[in-house]
Each structure stands twice: as C-alpha cells, then as structure tokens.
Design a protein around this motif. Structure first.
Motif, PDB file in Angstrom:
ATOM      1  N   MET A 220       0.849  -1.190   0.000  1.00 55.46           N
ATOM      2  CA  MET A 220       0.000   0.000   0.000  1.00 55.46           C
ATOM      3  C   MET A 220       0.885   1.241   0.000  1.00 55.46           C
ATOM      4  O   MET A 220       2.093   1.150   0.245  1.00 55.46           O
ATOM      5  CB  MET A 220      -0.894   0.016   1.252  1.00 55.46           C
ATOM      6  CG  MET A 220      -1.925  -1.097   1.309  1.00 55.46           C
ATOM      7  SD  MET A 220      -3.343  -0.752   0.239  1.00 55.46           S
ATOM      8  CE  MET A 220      -4.465  -2.063   0.746  1.00 55.46           C
TER       9      MET A 220
ATOM     10  N   ARG B 115      -3.675  -4.907  -8.290  1.00 58.87           N
ATOM     11  CA  ARG B 115      -4.378  -4.365  -7.124  1.00 58.87           C
ATOM     12  C   ARG B 115      -5.668  -5.114  -6.803  1.00 58.87           C
ATOM     13  O   ARG B 115      -5.875  -5.520  -5.660  1.00 58.87           O
ATOM     14  CB  ARG B 115      -4.679  -2.880  -7.348  1.00 58.87           C
ATOM     15  CG  ARG B 115      -3.454  -2.007  -7.472  1.00 58.87           C
ATOM     16  CD  ARG B 115      -3.852  -0.557  -7.575  1.00 58.87           C
ATOM     17  NE  ARG B 115      -4.615  -0.271  -8.785  1.00 58.87           N
ATOM     18  CZ  ARG B 115      -4.105   0.310  -9.868  1.00 58.87           C
ATOM     19  NH1 ARG B 115      -2.843   0.685  -9.873  1.00 58.87           N
ATOM     20  NH2 ARG B 115      -4.839   0.544 -10.934  1.00 58.87           N
TER      21      ARG B 115
ATOM     22  N   THR C  97      -6.785  -7.024  -3.272  1.00 56.81           N
ATOM     23  CA  THR C  97      -7.890  -6.459  -2.511  1.00 56.81           C
ATOM     24  C   THR C  97      -8.954  -7.506  -2.235  1.00 56.81           C
ATOM     25  O   THR C  97      -9.510  -7.583  -1.128  1.00 56.81           O
ATOM     26  CB  THR C  97      -8.503  -5.270  -3.266  1.00 56.81           C
ATOM     27  OG1 THR C  97      -7.485  -4.299  -3.504  1.00 56.81           O
ATOM     28  CG2 THR C  97      -9.627  -4.638  -2.479  1.00 56.81           C
TER      29      THR C  97
ATOM     30  N   THR D 114      -4.258   1.171  -3.606  1.00 58.47           N
ATOM     31  CA  THR D 114      -3.346   0.026  -3.501  1.00 58.47           C
ATOM     32  C   THR D 114      -2.258   0.077  -4.568  1.00 58.47           C
ATOM     33  O   THR D 114      -2.332   0.846  -5.526  1.00 58.47           O
ATOM     34  CB  THR D 114      -4.124  -1.288  -3.640  1.00 58.47           C
ATOM     35  OG1 THR D 114      -4.884  -1.247  -4.863  1.00 58.47           O
ATOM     36  CG2 THR D 114      -5.059  -1.492  -2.478  1.00 58.47           C
TER      37      THR D 114
END
Length: 587
Positions: free
Chosen positions: A250, A384, A388, A426
């Motif tokens: 992150m 990303r 996630t 992200t």
C-alpha cells in the motif's frame, strides 16, 4: 567457536519466466492456469477441491462425529423453534462481534428474527462440522470452514430485500428511490470494475493537501523508492533520526494521513528528525525485482542516505507490516555483518515467524502459490484488485456484503474517510519478489527456521542486539498479535512488547485523543526467560489512551540527547521535490 553460516553458493537466479519447466508445452499449461486465475481472483480451485475431499473422506470414516452433528442439528432446530414461539427468553444464537449485518432493530421482530436465527443456527452447525477431526489436516479443516462461510454469506437473509427489514423500511420511507440509487451505484461499480479506472478522490481527501501533507523534501530517489525528510517543527531535535519503512503493498501515507492522525507528524512534533520511504508502484518492467532488491536498494539505500545527512548518529528504524518484515531481515543482516548504524528497531504489526499467520494462510499451499506464480508470470505483477479481493474475503460479511446492501439496496453512498481513501490506493506487487515472499517466508518460514540466506549466508534474528519495540493489535486478522509476539522466541535482546486495541490498520493509526483506545505494554530484559502470550496478556493490565505516547517516550529514552535540527538533505543528497514526492501519485 564462531558458527559457520556460509550457505552453498546459489546458482544465479533465473528470471521468473524461465523458472520451473523450460519445455514449450509447460508455457501452455502456465498460460491456461493464468487465464483461470484471472477469473477466480487468483484462488486455486485445485486447493479447494483437495481440502473438500480431505474433509469429506475423514468425515465419512467418523460415525461418532456424524451422530454428534445430527444431534446438534436437532438441538439447533429446537432452539430456533423455541425462540420463534416465544418460549426462549434470549436469542439462542448471536452473530460474531465483527458481523454488523443484523444490527437493525427490525431483526428482533418476526418473521425476520426467525430467519436471522435460522441462518445463525446453520452457521453454528457448519462451524462444528468443520471443527478439528482426528486425522484431518488442520489447514484443510480451516480452509473448508472458510469456504463454507463464504457460501453461507451469499445466502444470508440480510442480502435479500424481501427478508431484510432494514431494506423494506428504507424502501417504504424513500418510495423506492433507494432502489433507483442502488441501481446507479451498481452500474458505476460495474463500469469501474471493467475499466479499472480509479474514482475521483473525494473533496477534503486530496493527496498532498489533506492527506500526506506533512511538510518535507524528497532527498533521495531510485527506481524503487523516494526518501522523504520531514521539516522539523521544534527548535531542538533528538540526535538520532527515525526511519519509517512502510509496507510496499500500500502507499506509505497510512502513517501520514490527516494532520490530526499522522504518526509521522506526531513524531516530528515530539522533536524527532523523521525520514520515510515512499515505495514505487511497480509495473511489468519491474517484474524481476526481488526481496533482496527491497532490502539492499530499499532499506539499506535509505540507511546510507540518512547516515550521510545526519552523520555520526545511529538510526531508530521502524517498519510497518511487510516493511517490518524486510526491516527485521535488514537488521539481522547488519548485525551479522557488524554494521552498527541502528540505534533501535520498531516492528509495527509485522511478522517474522509465519507458522501462525492467521487466515491469510488459508490462501497458501504449494498449489496456490504455483497458481499465483503463473498469474504473475503472465502479468509481470500481482495486480491491485487481486490482492484487494483476498483481504476482503477474510471478512466478507462486513467488507463485501454489508457494504453491498448499503450501496445497492439502501441506496447509500460510501462515506469517505482518510482510511478508506488510503485503502483504495493500492499498489502492485512485482512478480519475482512476491513469489520469493510467499515461498520463502509464508510457505517455508525460512526466517525463523534458520534457512533464510542473504548474500549466500544465513541470517539469524538472535544476532540483533539493539533494543526492540514490537507492536501487535488485538483484532488483527492479517498479522495476528500472537504471531507478532513470537519474535520473543527468536531474539535475546532488550524488548518491549505493546498490544493495542483495534485491528491491523486502526490499531496502528491510534493517535492521542482517539476515543475508546487502550494498550498494554511490557518489558523483557536481555536474556530473560520466555513468557507465553496468554500469560503475558494476563499479567499486563490495559492502559487507556494511545500507545504512541509510550513509544515516543521509549524512543526518547533510547536517544542520546538533543541538538540543532540537521539540514534538509546534504551535498550528495540534495532536495529533489517537496513531500509527498512523485511516487505516491503513481497508478
């Protein structure tokens, strides 16, 4: 006699696309798995089927467990019926503390109460059905329980407009406009998912203006990171500077959110000279970055720059999450090589032993890692959305379904906050580095097993002699606090362990004045005996307030005095750009 740690000289590492089998048919297999992985969110169906098969075969050979489960099914049914007929004083089943799907008052009225209790009773039965079973692998048992939980969450009565009293009440009050708003939100999210276009940053949460706005200068940059030196706010500063090593999964500004809850600003205001690493967002061209790249060209390059800017002073180094893991590797390597430039090491929700790494281990076995490697081989990185989804499914009832009900059925907009803006920002993970991380640390646990080599020689956490300050968070599902605590098994140095309330992010971002926060802290002298985590917890009472104050006092006590603030940058490290730099804006 000094122990020989020299490991066999490894063969030159091959690029990721040349590892494993070189036969052209193997590339076809890998591409097929990569295409499948893109449609499963990176989750291996082979691992799932293996776990289900293991559980089903062991259950078929356990008549006693089958009878126990049949009895529990009858008992749970009778409890639900008794509650429905009013002969039970209190609800027999309650949702988990983190499950907020049934908080609306309407769930206590019939028939919604019956549907809620039926769902929770089914959930309770499956929890026991996937409990420990003699001969069954614990990993497979946990994985089946996790998968059943995902399936149950799909059919929860809270997801259906006809069985959710909150949706019905909202629809009547809004005359159906909530459904129209929800349809608009669904269309927006569908387009965003297809295009992977990031939504506009909400007003009041602009990077560099509202978030990540602590004044400073970028004083060093390479292809991997930018080093930010922050402008002092006190006339005198502690002699030893502080280096912040964030996770590269992150953006770094989780530790520099708004001025009110920025850890970096807090440290600066306490009279510390603070430096922070801002990692790049790697693309396909950086697929061959390694863990060693993040140690040598990341942490060690930052230490070298700080040692030039603030000469003749040791460094307080602090690492968060994965940043703490790579910092511990760097610190152990420095100790092995008799590099004494560190004054202390702080690890924030960072694991060094991965044998009890929480629910993330449910996603990892040989099949799963190979599946991810093939996906990254095709892309050059782990993207990303794929990361996630993995984190969201761990708490799907809250992070996926509760949000979906609010957004699509209740027609409510997501209320922006500094943490949600950061959480959506992200980064990608380089293919080779992530493969090394998953295999070497998560899957094989080499760091605490004495098999992690740096530059051909094994390192040991036990070599670290500088003081350690280690922070765990009570409800962390990414780095469980008992896993973080295990560093006490592998070090002998002076160590302070602090356990703070809340979770992986909220527990670390816990500024003074934050309501309903507490922490426990305890000191272990060098060479002291080991104390297990449950005993430690029982022996340390909570203190109300923020653990930041305790850490700042600890850092000050480990410092050698105060003096004039150093200049911003140096001749070899001139200021390149104002904070927060340029890498923070990479998409």
């Amino acid at each position: 006699m000094k122990q020989d740690r020299t490991a066999p000289t490894p063969a030159p590492a091959e690029p990721l696309d040349q590892q494993l089998d070189h036969h052209p048919y193997a590339d076809l297999d890998r591409m097929a798995r990569a295409l499948l992985a893109q449609n499963t969110g990176g989750v291996s169906p082979f691992s799932i089927s293996q776990a289900i098969g293991d559980w089903a075969l062991h259950m078929s050979r356990a008549p006693g467990r089958q009878m126990e489960l049949a009895e529990r099914a009858v008992t749970n049914t009778l409890k639900v019926l008794a509650d429905a007929t009013g002969t039970s004083d209190t609800p027999p089943f309650k949702p988990m503390p983190y499950d907020h799907r049934f908080t609306h008052a309407g769930w206590d009225q019939m028939p919604y109460r019956f549907w809620k209790q039926s769902f929770l009773a089914t959930q309770d039965w499956w929890n026991h059905a996937t409990d420990e079973l003699r001969g069954l692998s614990q990993a497979d048992s946990d994985r089946v329980r996790f998968m059943v939980r995902q399936m149950l969450d799909i059919v929860s009565p809270s997801n259906m407009p006809i069985t959710n009293p909150e949706i019905i009440e909202r629809t009547l009050d809004c005359h159906g406009h909530n459904i129209l708003e929800g349809a608009r939100h669904l269309a927006e999210d569908f387009v965003q998912t297809l295009t992977q276009h990031r939504p506009e940053t909400p007003e009041g949460f602009r990077i560099g203006q509202d978030l990540a706005c602590t004044p400073g200068q970028v004083v060093y940059r390479n292809e991997l990171f930018e080093l930010i030196q922050y402008t002092p706010t006190t006339p005198q500063v502690h002699a030893e500077p502080v280096l912040i090593v964030p996770a590269w999964i992150m953006k770094y500004y989780i530790l520099d959110l708004t001025p009110q809850n920025s850890m970096i600003r807090y440290l600066v205001d306490q009279g510390f000279t603070v430096f922070a690493i801002s990692w790049c967002n790697p693309g396909q061209a950086q697929a061959e970055l390694t863990l060693e790249s993040y140690r040598k060209d990341g942490v060690m390059a930052a230490v070298e720059a700080i040692s030039t800017i603030v000469p003749d002073q040791k460094i307080h180094a602090a690492g968060y999450c994965l940043g703490g893991t790579i910092l511990s590797i760097a610190a152990a390597t420095m100790a092995r090589d008799e590099d004494d430039r560190l004054a202390s090491v702080t690890l924030l929700a960072a694991q060094t032993d991965f044998s009890e790494a929480g629910e993330l281990l449910l996603f990892l076995d040989e099949s799963q890692v190979a599946f991810l490697e093939d996906l990254m081989w095709a892309q050059g990185y782990l993207d990303r959305p794929q990361m996630t989804r993995a984190f969201a499914t761990i708490r799907a009832e809250d992070l996926i379904y509760t949000r979906a009900v609010k957004r699509y059925w209740l027609g409510k907009e997501d209320l922006p906050s500094d943490l949600t803006v950061w959480n959506n920002d992200t980064t990608r993970m380089p293919a080779r580095m992530h493969s090394e991380y998953l295999r070497g640390l998560f899957l094989e646990n080499r760091l605490t097993a004495g098999r992690f080599a740096v530059e051909g020689r094994v390192i040991a956490l036990k070599d670290i002699s500088v003081p350690l300050y280690v922070v765990g968070t009570e409800s962390d599902h990414i780095a469980p606090w008992k896993s973080v605590y295990k560093i006490r098994l592998f070090t002998d140095c002076d160590l302070t362990f602090t356990l703070t309330s809340s979770g992986h992010n909220g527990g670390i971002v816990s500024e003074p004045g934050h309501p309903h926060r507490h922490y426990r802290t305890g000191h272990r002298a060098a060479e002291a005996r080991y104390v297990d985590p449950d005993t430690w917890l029982a022996e340390h009472a909570p203190t109300e307030g923020s653990w930041w104050t305790n850490w700042a006092d600890w850092l000050a006590a480990k410092s050698s005095g105060q003096g004039q603030p150093p200049a911003m940058g140096a001749a070899d490290y001139p200021p390149l750009a104002p904070a927060p730099g340029t890498y923070i804006y990479q998409e």
